[in-house]
Scaffold this active site. Structure first.
Site, PDB file in Angstrom:
ATOM      1  N   ASP A 161       8.071 -70.228  27.652  1.00  0.00           N
ATOM      2  CA  ASP A 161       9.156 -69.646  28.787  1.00  0.00           C
ATOM      3  C   ASP A 161       8.714 -68.157  29.335  1.00  0.00           C
ATOM      4  O   ASP A 161       8.080 -67.278  28.771  1.00  0.00           O
ATOM      5  CB  ASP A 161      10.670 -69.588  28.420  1.00  0.00           C
ATOM      6  N   HIS A 209       8.233 -67.551  24.156  1.00  0.00           N
ATOM      7  CA  HIS A 209       8.391 -66.600  25.481  1.00  0.00           C
ATOM      8  C   HIS A 209       6.700 -65.898  25.416  1.00  0.00           C
ATOM      9  O   HIS A 209       6.280 -65.775  24.513  1.00  0.00           O
ATOM     10  CB  HIS A 209       9.373 -65.679  25.439  1.00  0.00           C
TER      11      HIS A 209
HETATM   12 ZN   LIG Z   1      13.852 -67.609  30.250  1.00  0.00          ZN
END
Ligand SMILES: [Zn+2]
Length: 227
Positions: A48, A193
């Site tokens: 992400d 992430h």
């Molecule tokens: Zn996010």
């Protein structure tokens, strides 16, 4: 009703609205995929918050070296800043998912219908401009949804996860990978992430090594296998 009863009725009604928005991967407002159907040792690796000039190229190298496929849930304004990276990820066989235009993580759950729709549609438009195709999937910022998300999604499916290393909270390395590996099973959805704190690429390298050691492949599941 007494004042006291009214207070409790009001508080209960408020909690009923807040609970599903603040609870990650909560399905009260509509379906959220948190796994996919497979009988093989396969997981869905999702990354992400990119694209990111520092991390994305190194991540793409790593994935290629491990013959791993991943889905990048990208932020529209980052896409506009680094279209070349999104195009490269797309060209190398990875999937690009929508993760809003501006990633309003602190208040996404509280956005009204118009702002929710704008975030989703602008994120989608940024991806279309970079890859030539609209995204098929969407993930809410920090996984928190709101009552208007499903209506604004159109054909996009809402995707959560089953295993998080909490890398957004505690950064890097062994502890993140250990948490993720505990959730590894056929059909698991792993979330990582990119950008932000340093060390994310090293964490991914460690994870890919351990997945391979455990005999797991990173795949992009078919649309019909979400569950
Ligand atoms: Zn996010």
């Amino acid at each position: 009703m007494s004042k006291r009863a009214l207070f409790f009725a009001g508080a209960a009604a408020h909690a009923l609205v807040l609970y599903p928005t603040l609870r990650r991967n909560c399905t009260w407002f509509g379906p959220i995929a948190t796994s996919f159907k497979t009988a093989r040792k396969e997981v869905w690796l999702t990354i992400d918050d990119g694209p990111n000039a520092r991390d994305t190229p190194a991540i793409l190298e790593l994935l290629s070296r491990h013959q791993a496929r991943a889905t990048f849930f990208v932020i529209g304004k980052n896409v506009d800043a680094h279209r070349d990276l999104v195009w490269r990820a797309h060209r190398e066989g990875h999937q690009i998912g929508n993760h809003t235009y501006s990633h309003p993580s602190a208040f996404f759950w509280a956005l009204g219908p118009r702002a929710t729709r704008r975030e989703i549609e602008q994120g989608s438009a940024a991806i279309s401009a970079a890859t030539g195709a609209p995204p098929a999937i969407f993930r809410s910022p920090v996984g928190m949804t709101n009552p208007f998300v499903h209506r604004a999604l159109g054909a996009q499916r809402l995707i959560g996860w089953s295993a998080s290393g909490l890398d957004g909270l505690s950064g890097r390395g062994g502890a993140v990978v250990e948490r993720l590996m505990r959730g590894v099973r056929p059909g698991a959805i792993l979330v990582l992430h990119e950008g932000g704190a340093p060390g994310r690429v090293e964490t991914l390298a460690l994870l890919l090594g351990q997945l391979a050691g455990a005999g797991y492949a990173c795949v992009i599941p078919e649309f019909g296998t979400f569950q």
